[in-house]
Design an enzyme around this catalytic site. Structure first.
Site, PDB file in Angstrom:
ATOM      1  N   THR A  94      -4.761   1.197   0.604  1.00 34.86           N
ATOM      2  CA  THR A  94      -6.050   0.519   0.604  1.00 34.86           C
ATOM      3  C   THR A  94      -7.118   1.588   0.458  1.00 34.86           C
ATOM      4  O   THR A  94      -6.836   2.790   0.539  1.00 34.86           O
ATOM      5  CB  THR A  94      -6.273  -0.249   1.927  1.00 34.86           C
ATOM      6  N   GLU A 146      -9.971  -9.649 -17.720  1.00 34.66           N
ATOM      7  CA  GLU A 146      -8.512  -9.550 -17.670  1.00 34.66           C
ATOM      8  C   GLU A 146      -8.012  -8.549 -18.709  1.00 34.66           C
ATOM      9  O   GLU A 146      -8.494  -8.538 -19.854  1.00 34.66           O
ATOM     10  CB  GLU A 146      -7.856 -10.903 -17.936  1.00 34.66           C
ATOM     11  N   ASP A 203       3.758   3.758   1.432  1.00 35.31           N
ATOM     12  CA  ASP A 203       2.531   3.003   1.719  1.00 35.31           C
ATOM     13  C   ASP A 203       1.664   3.898   2.599  1.00 35.31           C
ATOM     14  O   ASP A 203       1.883   4.015   3.803  1.00 35.31           O
ATOM     15  CB  ASP A 203       2.916   1.709   2.445  1.00 35.31           C
ATOM     16  N   ARG A 238     -13.388  -2.622   0.699  1.00 32.42           N
ATOM     17  CA  ARG A 238     -12.157  -3.328   1.079  1.00 32.42           C
ATOM     18  C   ARG A 238     -11.360  -3.626  -0.184  1.00 32.42           C
ATOM     19  O   ARG A 238     -11.709  -4.522  -0.954  1.00 32.42           O
ATOM     20  CB  ARG A 238     -12.526  -4.622   1.815  1.00 32.42           C
ATOM     21  N   TYR A 287     -15.859 -11.180 -16.154  1.00 30.79           N
ATOM     22  CA  TYR A 287     -14.409 -11.333 -16.314  1.00 30.79           C
ATOM     23  C   TYR A 287     -13.886 -10.252 -17.254  1.00 30.79           C
ATOM     24  O   TYR A 287     -14.535  -9.917 -18.259  1.00 30.79           O
ATOM     25  CB  TYR A 287     -14.051 -12.709 -16.888  1.00 30.79           C
ATOM     26  N   LYS A 316      -9.692   2.150   4.801  1.00 30.12           N
ATOM     27  CA  LYS A 316      -9.318   2.669   6.124  1.00 30.12           C
ATOM     28  C   LYS A 316      -9.844   4.103   6.227  1.00 30.12           C
ATOM     29  O   LYS A 316     -11.056   4.302   6.217  1.00 30.12           O
ATOM     30  CB  LYS A 316      -7.804   2.545   6.313  1.00 30.12           C
TER      31      LYS A 316
HETATM   32  N1  DSN Z   1      -4.190  -5.102   8.828  1.00 33.75           N
HETATM   33  C1  DSN Z   1      -3.949  -3.709   8.545  1.00 33.75           C
HETATM   34  C2  DSN Z   1      -3.843  -2.904   9.771  1.00 33.75           C
HETATM   35  O1  DSN Z   1      -4.475  -3.262  10.747  1.00 33.75           O
HETATM   36  O2  DSN Z   1      -3.166  -1.904   9.785  1.00 33.75           O
HETATM   37  C3  DSN Z   1      -2.787  -3.499   7.663  1.00 33.75           C
HETATM   38  O3  DSN Z   1      -2.796  -4.388   6.621  1.00 33.75           O
END
Ligand code: DSN
Length: 435
Positions: free
Chosen positions: A235, A65, A209, A244, A63, A238
């Site tokens: 994120t 925080e 984004d 993740r 932990y 990707k």
């Molecule tokens: N679920 C993601 C996507 O497929 O683009 C976005 O959050």
């Protein structure tokens, strides 16, 4: 498989296969599924083995925080170093003034930015989900649509591109406090510089984004939104090919508000094992092999788009600037749902997606979204991707031989093995697993 009775001491040392063969087998099955199908979901990837190691590591026990040097728990000296490393690497990779690496996922990154710069009821101007935006950009059923006043811009009916004149008109009419650019199904470059001009005209903050295309930004293959935006969210799993998770970049003037929005605003303890993986992800993303990988993603995406068009499918905008493409099925007899299911029969995994001005609901949809990060990760080259495109066109064409097409997909997967040498989880040796 029967499980032998275990003692408390056994539990202290045993591996998953010994303790829970049911779950271990399911993990093994998932690995075999990933190995045996052509993965074209644009938001998915096969992360590096180093990431799997880091996310299975012992900081999961800690932990912490707060932020490095300012924690609410003892014993944080090592996780402080891990988080500092991740922050410095993220800033260096993207040329950002400030980074917060604690968000658990993409939705939390956008939530944190809204909490940092908006009050409930404030107006957000963003791309609608059905035109390529994201749930967290204001969908009615999402927290964003429930807490804020949402105005959406769309893409042009003729070109499927963002119409910057429409964005400007809407911005002047509604005076949003925040403009959001980027999304999850927009295949072309997001021109953050043009959004900045509009945001400045109406005194709005600007968020990009870049979750989908952050790997391409890191590799310098698409323009970086970072210099033009107050906030940039992403994120890491990707195109970036990391664990993740999520992270946020912002101008120094917003640093304090952003950090407070993440903690204590909306999250408790950070996932320190995942932050360790993020640090390594940013290190990899700064390397030449990573740039080579991103160049291959782009080349494969162009080849896939061209092959699908040659096969008679309608690729919106005529192609892509990124890793993803949108196929409009409205000129065919297929719905997105049926096409997704047909492609699954030939071991090609995609997701149905609405296309702009779609008359079908998202559960059915009239399009497919495809992307090349995952197949490129396992080594597919342009010839392989051409073959994938042909398999797709034949599977959606008249009287396909589905068995033969599935065999062609499997042959590609066998030629480009995923995680070569990695045994299925269930058969991994684990401490005390004999007998
Ligand atoms: N679920 C993601 C996507 O497929 O683009 C976005 O959050």
């Amino acid at each position: 498989m029967a499980v032998a009775p275990l003692t408390l001491d056994d539990l202290r040392t045993a591996g998953l296969a010994q303790i829970d063969p049911e779950v271990a087998d399911l993990l093994g099955l998932e690995l075999e599924r990933q190995r045996g199908e052509i993965e074209l979901i644009a938001s998915e990837n096969f992360t590096w083995p180093a990431m799997l190691e880091a996310v299975g590591s012992v900081p999961t026990n800690k932990y912490s925080e707060g932020y490095p040097g300012r924690r609410y728990y003892g014993g944080c000296e090592v996780v402080d170093e891990i988080e500092r490393l991740a922050i410095e690497r993220a800033k260096a990779l993207f040329g950002a003034e400030h980074a917060n690496v604690q968000p658990h996922a993409g939705a939390q990154t956008n939530m944190a930015v809204y909490f940092a710069c908006l009050e409930p009821g404030d107006t957000i101007l963003s791309l609608s989900l059905s035109h390529g935006g994201h749930l967290t950009h204001g969908l009615g059923a999402n927290f964003s649509g429930r807490l804020y006043t949402i105005v959406h811009y769309g893409v042009s009916r003729e070109t499927s591109l963002v119409d910057y004149d429409e964005v400007r008109e809407l911005a002047h009419e509604h005076r949003p406090r925040l403009i959001v650019c980027g999304g999850s199904a927009y295949p072309r470059v997001v021109e953050a510089e043009r959004f900045r001009e509009i945001a400045d005209e109406v005194g709005a903050y600007l968020l990009c984004d870049m979750a989908h295309f952050s790997g391409l930004v890191a590799a310098g293959l698409v323009p970086s939104p970072v210099p033009h935006c107050d906030f940039v969210t992403s994120t890491t799993h990707k195109t970036l090919a990391g664990p993740r998770s999520g992270f946020i970049l912002c101008k120094e003037e917003h640093a304090q508000a952003l950090d407070r929005a993440v903690f204590p605003g909306m999250q408790g303890g950070p996932l320190n094992h995942v932050i360790a993986a993020k640090a390594t992800c940013f290190r990899i993303a700064a390397s030449e092999p990573f740039r080579e990988y991103q160049r291959a993603i782009r080349a494969n995406a162009d080849t896939l788009a061209a092959t699908l068009e040659e096969g008679g499918l309608d690729v919106l905008t005529g192609g892509t600037d990124t890793h993803l493409l949108l196929v409009d099925l409205r000129a065919t007899a297929w719905t997105g749902k049926e096409a997704e299911e047909r492609l699954a029969e030939v071991a090609v995994t995609v997701n149905r997606n609405t296309v702009p001005y779609d008359e079908r609901p998202p559960t059915v949809a009239s399009g497919l979204r495809l992307g090349t990060p995952a197949v490129t990760m396992r080594g597919f080259d342009e010839d392989d991707v051409r073959e994938v495109g042909r398999i797709i066109c034949e599977a959606l064409g008249p009287s396909p031989d589905l068995d033969a097409l599935r065999a062609r997909s499997r042959a590609l997967c066998e030629r480009r093995p995923l995680y070569p040498g990695r045994p299925a989880f269930a058969t991994l040796p684990s401490a005390g697993s004999e007998g």
